[in-house]
Design a protein around this motif. Structure first.
Motif, PDB file in Angstrom:
ATOM      1  N   ALA A  37       0.815  -1.208   0.000  1.00  0.00           N
ATOM      2  CA  ALA A  37       0.000   0.000   0.000  1.00  0.00           C
ATOM      3  C   ALA A  37       0.854   1.266   0.000  1.00  0.00           C
ATOM      4  CB  ALA A  37      -0.917   0.013   1.220  1.00  0.00           C
ATOM      5  N   GLY A  38       2.160   1.124  -0.037  1.00  0.00           N
ATOM      6  CA  GLY A  38       3.062   2.276   0.034  1.00  0.00           C
ATOM      7  C   GLY A  38       2.976   3.166  -1.191  1.00  0.00           C
ATOM      8  N   ASN A  39       3.307   4.441  -1.009  1.00  0.00           N
ATOM      9  CA  ASN A  39       3.258   5.401  -2.108  1.00  0.00           C
ATOM     10  C   ASN A  39       4.653   5.858  -2.532  1.00  0.00           C
ATOM     11  OD1 ASN A  39       3.851   6.909   0.155  1.00  0.00           O
ATOM     12  ND2 ASN A  39       2.551   8.617  -0.412  1.00  0.00           N
ATOM     13  N   LEU A  40       5.685   5.119  -2.102  1.00  0.00           N
ATOM     14  CA  LEU A  40       7.056   5.458  -2.453  1.00  0.00           C
ATOM     15  C   LEU A  40       7.700   4.287  -3.189  1.00  0.00           C
ATOM     16  CD1 LEU A  40       8.222   6.943   0.971  1.00  0.00           C
ATOM     17  CD2 LEU A  40       7.444   8.212  -1.032  1.00  0.00           C
ATOM     18  N   GLY A  41       8.622   4.618  -4.071  1.00  0.00           N
ATOM     19  CA  GLY A  41       9.438   3.610  -4.729  1.00  0.00           C
ATOM     20  C   GLY A  41      10.841   3.710  -4.156  1.00  0.00           C
ATOM     21  N   ALA A  42      11.312   2.671  -3.492  1.00  0.00           N
ATOM     22  CA  ALA A  42      12.632   2.687  -2.863  1.00  0.00           C
ATOM     23  C   ALA A  42      13.573   1.761  -3.627  1.00  0.00           C
ATOM     24  CB  ALA A  42      12.526   2.240  -1.413  1.00  0.00           C
ATOM     25  N   TYR A  43      14.835   2.144  -3.676  1.00  0.00           N
ATOM     26  CA  TYR A  43      15.837   1.332  -4.358  1.00  0.00           C
ATOM     27  C   TYR A  43      17.215   1.677  -3.803  1.00  0.00           C
ATOM     28  CZ  TYR A  43      16.717   5.612  -7.016  1.00  0.00           C
ATOM     29  OH  TYR A  43      17.006   6.897  -7.367  1.00  0.00           O
ATOM     30  N   ALA A  44      18.143   0.755  -3.944  1.00  0.00           N
ATOM     31  CA  ALA A  44      19.531   0.995  -3.550  1.00  0.00           C
ATOM     32  C   ALA A  44      20.293   1.420  -4.799  1.00  0.00           C
ATOM     33  CB  ALA A  44      20.140  -0.251  -2.937  1.00  0.00           C
ATOM     34  N   ASP A  45      20.999   2.558  -4.710  1.00  0.00           N
ATOM     35  CA  ASP A  45      21.761   3.021  -5.874  1.00  0.00           C
ATOM     36  C   ASP A  45      23.069   2.246  -5.986  1.00  0.00           C
ATOM     37  OD1 ASP A  45      23.423   4.137  -3.966  1.00  0.00           O
ATOM     38  OD2 ASP A  45      22.984   6.210  -4.493  1.00  0.00           O
ATOM     39  N   GLY A  46      23.917   2.631  -6.907  1.00  0.00           N
ATOM     40  CA  GLY A  46      25.159   1.920  -7.163  1.00  0.00           C
ATOM     41  C   GLY A  46      26.125   1.905  -6.002  1.00  0.00           C
ATOM     42  N   THR A  47      26.022   2.867  -5.091  1.00  0.00           N
ATOM     43  CA  THR A  47      26.909   2.921  -3.927  1.00  0.00           C
ATOM     44  C   THR A  47      26.313   2.217  -2.716  1.00  0.00           C
ATOM     45  OG1 THR A  47      26.013   5.044  -3.164  1.00  0.00           O
ATOM     46  CG2 THR A  47      27.871   5.116  -4.701  1.00  0.00           C
ATOM     47  N   GLY A  48      25.087   1.701  -2.855  1.00  0.00           N
ATOM     48  CA  GLY A  48      24.434   1.016  -1.747  1.00  0.00           C
ATOM     49  C   GLY A  48      23.557   1.912  -0.903  1.00  0.00           C
TER      50      GLY A  48
END
Length: 102
Positions: A37-48
């Motif tokens: 149900a979250g409204n954010l997209g989270a991800y780890a970038d190239g540096t972590g």
């Protein structure tokens, strides 16, 4: 229940949170577990580093390795009160035209 690597307890409610960086460079607390149900997209970038973006009408779907996340401020059971008076600056010298002399 196991918590994701890098999570810390919220200072107010004690629930596990993870800190992410927004596109504007600000820190934002996220619930540690993915939330459909979250409204954010989270991800780890190239540096972590954990990055986050809002899912908007222009980009409503997850892209690449993103997962749905919920901002912790929306679900914290004991949020800290906001300051009604802004903090005063300390240690600032008055400008030269305000009586300051060398």
């Amino acid at each position: 229940m196991t918590t994701p690597h890098g999570s810390t307890p919220c200072p107010s409610c004690g629930q596990p949170i993870r800190w992410a960086v927004t596109a504007a460079g600000r820190r934002q607390a996220l619930n540690a577990l993915a939330d459909p149900a979250g409204n954010l997209g989270a991800y780890a970038d190239g540096t972590g580093r954990l990055r986050v973006r809002v899912l908007t009408a222009e980009r409503p779907t997850l892209e690449g390795a993103e997962w749905r996340a919920m901002p912790h401020a929306a679900t914290c059971t004991r949020p800290q009160p906001r300051r009604s008076v802004p903090r005063q600056r300390t240690g600032v010298r008055p400008a030269p035209w305000q009586g300051w002399k060398r």
